[in-house]
Design an enzyme around this catalytic site. Structure first.
Site, PDB file in Angstrom:
ATOM      1  N   HIS A 100     -54.361 -10.980  -5.059  1.00 46.46           N
ATOM      2  CA  HIS A 100     -53.055 -10.404  -4.772  1.00 46.46           C
ATOM      3  C   HIS A 100     -53.415  -8.865  -3.977  1.00 46.46           C
ATOM      4  CE1 HIS A 100     -48.659 -10.847  -4.467  1.00 46.46           C
ATOM      5  NE2 HIS A 100     -48.680  -9.832  -4.288  1.00 46.46           N
ATOM      6  N   GLY A 152     -54.933 -14.167   0.619  1.00 46.71           N
ATOM      7  CA  GLY A 152     -54.020 -14.727   1.732  1.00 46.71           C
ATOM      8  C   GLY A 152     -53.654 -13.852   2.701  1.00 46.71           C
ATOM      9  N   ARG A 171     -43.370 -23.482  -2.756  1.00 51.24           N
ATOM     10  CA  ARG A 171     -42.186 -23.161  -3.554  1.00 51.24           C
ATOM     11  C   ARG A 171     -41.068 -24.127  -3.319  1.00 51.24           C
ATOM     12  NH1 ARG A 171     -44.874 -17.731  -2.983  1.00 51.24           N
ATOM     13  NH2 ARG A 171     -44.342 -16.419  -4.819  1.00 51.24           N
ATOM     14  N   GLU A 185     -51.267 -23.168  -6.566  1.00 53.29           N
ATOM     15  CA  GLU A 185     -50.372 -22.084  -7.412  1.00 53.29           C
ATOM     16  C   GLU A 185     -48.876 -22.275  -7.629  1.00 53.29           C
ATOM     17  OE1 GLU A 185     -50.688 -18.425  -5.965  1.00 53.29           O
ATOM     18  OE2 GLU A 185     -52.919 -18.181  -6.485  1.00 53.29           O
ATOM     19  N   HIS A 218     -49.321 -22.094  -2.536  1.00 51.83           N
ATOM     20  CA  HIS A 218     -48.542 -21.777  -3.281  1.00 51.83           C
ATOM     21  C   HIS A 218     -47.153 -22.330  -2.781  1.00 51.83           C
ATOM     22  CE1 HIS A 218     -46.475 -18.668  -6.190  1.00 51.83           C
ATOM     23  NE2 HIS A 218     -45.920 -19.897  -6.288  1.00 51.83           N
TER      24      HIS A 218
END
Length: 247
Positions: free
Chosen positions: A199, A222, A45, A75, A43
């Site tokens: 999650h 993760g 960012r 993601e 993911h």
């Protein structure tokens, strides 16, 4: 069978504490794949506080060269920069999350009614690049939310399991969250959508989740698996998570 995709963000975040190349994101990717992981998730960012753009390209090259059967899942919030990255790397799957760039982690699913046109356009663009598209989905989206998600053209939803993970000391709360997710998952299957989840899933709460929520294609994990790997190493952690999935 539910497949395990290992999210490497926490590994990258640890590496980024120092101007050093370890722990190696690609090195850990090799370890988890050899131990039985079916996919790799990242993911990235905008501030690159964990996964960097360079990591995305390095992982893509590794998988293409040595592990073509391993799924690569990217993601992110669909900014132009994110969309261009996906179009360049061409991962197997793109998971779209409604994150603000300042969020420490994803904490809610899409409002499919409010963002229908936006998600439809983004989904079409990413599918044009060959990616399967998954949309982050609240556990209580239900039949109505799933109907709106299906209309975007997405291939899958990813159930946000954070509220379930937060019930680690609350069995009644966990049962309630499982019931919500089971209803949403049933609606997704009926609408022809695949089901991912992620999650705060752990070795402890995965068996009940898999038993109650039918038809989950993939879990992306993760934080939990990295925390366990600090105690037992990544290969053993992967083996235990696969065992918890019934694999």
């Amino acid at each position: 069978m539910t497949r395990l995709s290992v999210n490497l963000n926490a590994v990258a975040q640890l590496r980024n504490r120092r101007d050093l190349p370890w722990p190696s994101v690609t090195g850990i990717a090799k370890l988890v794949i050899e131990a039985g992981a079916a996919g790799i998730t990242v993911h990235p960012r905008p501030d690159e506080r964990h996964i960097r753009r360079t990591d995305v390209f390095d992982l893509s090259a590794l998988l293409a060269a040595d592990h073509p059967g391993i799924e690569f899942n990217i993601e992110g919030y669909p900014t132009d920069q994110f969309l261009e990255l996906v179009e360049t790397v061409r991962p197997h799957q793109a998971t779209l999350v409604p994150d603000d760039p300042s969020q420490s982690t994803s904490d809610h699913g899409w409002d499919f009614a409010a963002h229908s046109d936006f998600l439809s356009a983004v989904t079409a663009r990413l599918k044009g690049a060959g990616a399967r598209v998954s949309l982050f989905c609240d556990p209580d989206a239900g039949v109505e939310g799933i109907a709106r998600a299906q209309k975007t053209g997405a291939d899958r939803i990813e159930l946000y399991t954070g509220p379930y993970g937060a019930c680690y000391a609350d069995s009644a709360g966990a049962a309630h969250q499982l019931a919500l997710m089971a209803e949403t998952a049933d609606a997704a299957r009926a609408a022809g959508l695949g089901i991912n989840a992620g999650h705060d899933l752990t070795v402890s709460n995965l068996p009940a989740f898999i038993a109650r929520v039918a038809g989950v294609d993939e879990v992306s994990i993760g934080h939990g698996i990295t925390a366990d790997a600090l105690l037992m190493g990544f290969p053993e952690a992967v083996r235990r998570y696969n065992a918890a999935l019934g694999s």
